[in-house]
Write a protein that holds these residues in place. Sequence first.
Motif, PDB file in Angstrom:
ATOM      1  N   LEU A  53       2.887   4.465   4.182  1.00 41.88           N
ATOM      2  CA  LEU A  53       1.738   3.906   4.901  1.00 41.88           C
ATOM      3  C   LEU A  53       0.516   4.813   4.768  1.00 41.88           C
ATOM      4  N   ALA A  74       5.361  -8.306   0.296  1.00 35.94           N
ATOM      5  CA  ALA A  74       5.920  -7.866   1.570  1.00 35.94           C
ATOM      6  C   ALA A  74       6.507  -9.033   2.356  1.00 35.94           C
ATOM      7  N   TRP A  78      10.331  -9.200   3.579  1.00 38.33           N
ATOM      8  CA  TRP A  78      10.783  -9.331   4.965  1.00 38.33           C
ATOM      9  C   TRP A  78      11.860 -10.404   5.101  1.00 38.33           C
ATOM     10  N   LEU A 195       5.192  -1.729   4.390  1.00 41.92           N
ATOM     11  CA  LEU A 195       5.385  -2.951   5.172  1.00 41.92           C
ATOM     12  C   LEU A 195       6.848  -3.365   5.233  1.00 41.92           C
TER      13      LEU A 195
END
Length: 265
Positions: A53, A74, A78, A195
């Motif tokens: 990050l 991302a 997820w 992420l």
Amino acid sequence: MLTFILGACVGLVLGLTGAGGGILAIPALTLGLGWSVTQATPVALLAVGSAALIGAMQGLRQGLVRYKAAATMAAAGWMAAPLGIHVAARVPGTALTTVFALVMLVVACRMYLQSRRDDEAQGALQRNCMLDPATGKLDWNARCLATLASIGAGSGFLTGLLGVGGGFFIVPAFRRFSDVRMHGVVATSLMVVALVSLGTLGHMFSQGVTLSSTGTLFTVSALAGMVAGRVAVPNLPARLLQQMFCVLCVAVSLIMLGKVFSSVG
């Protein structure tokens, strides 16, 4: 002290390559501290996700991150990560370590071969995701969207399964299927890693996973290593960094396989 050094090395490699920290975090914790892959997974995700990050924020300020591509990868990651977590919970530790080492070995060899190709020759090839010469942005179409979503899903599954950030998968794939230059690929990879890793970690926390003080120290040292890596990377040739990372991954994967075979024997 050993925990701090290992964490700093992971963060440093992640900062330099955008790919290496995640795949080296698990070996650092399993070989260096004697943890199991299951124990190491949440710590590796927190350390790598937090460090990535920081690198991603720097890349955004410099205009290197392809943020739409990062968001697409991302989002797919997820959705795929819980499947990886589900599979990992049902695979024996020895088998998981073997799979991890083999994946690392294959990816490292492919990245090394890719790094030896001429960058300009690569740029002349037609890719699934091409930059628009007029705007400098990716030319979005169904083929590009499907490619990025597939890369993200593969990264997310490996993140959940092996506890890695997925950068070792994203960097060579994004570089292979787009004409984005290496520094942009690395910066975008860091955003996706951040992420997906932190999102997967949140899913683990919701299932009752906790962190130890050793895990916190490892994370802090990884953050320090990331800062040092991002400061140094503009002064180092991208191709050399990629090749050095590949050689390191091959060595670590062989050590892990040797440890598995010796325990079985």
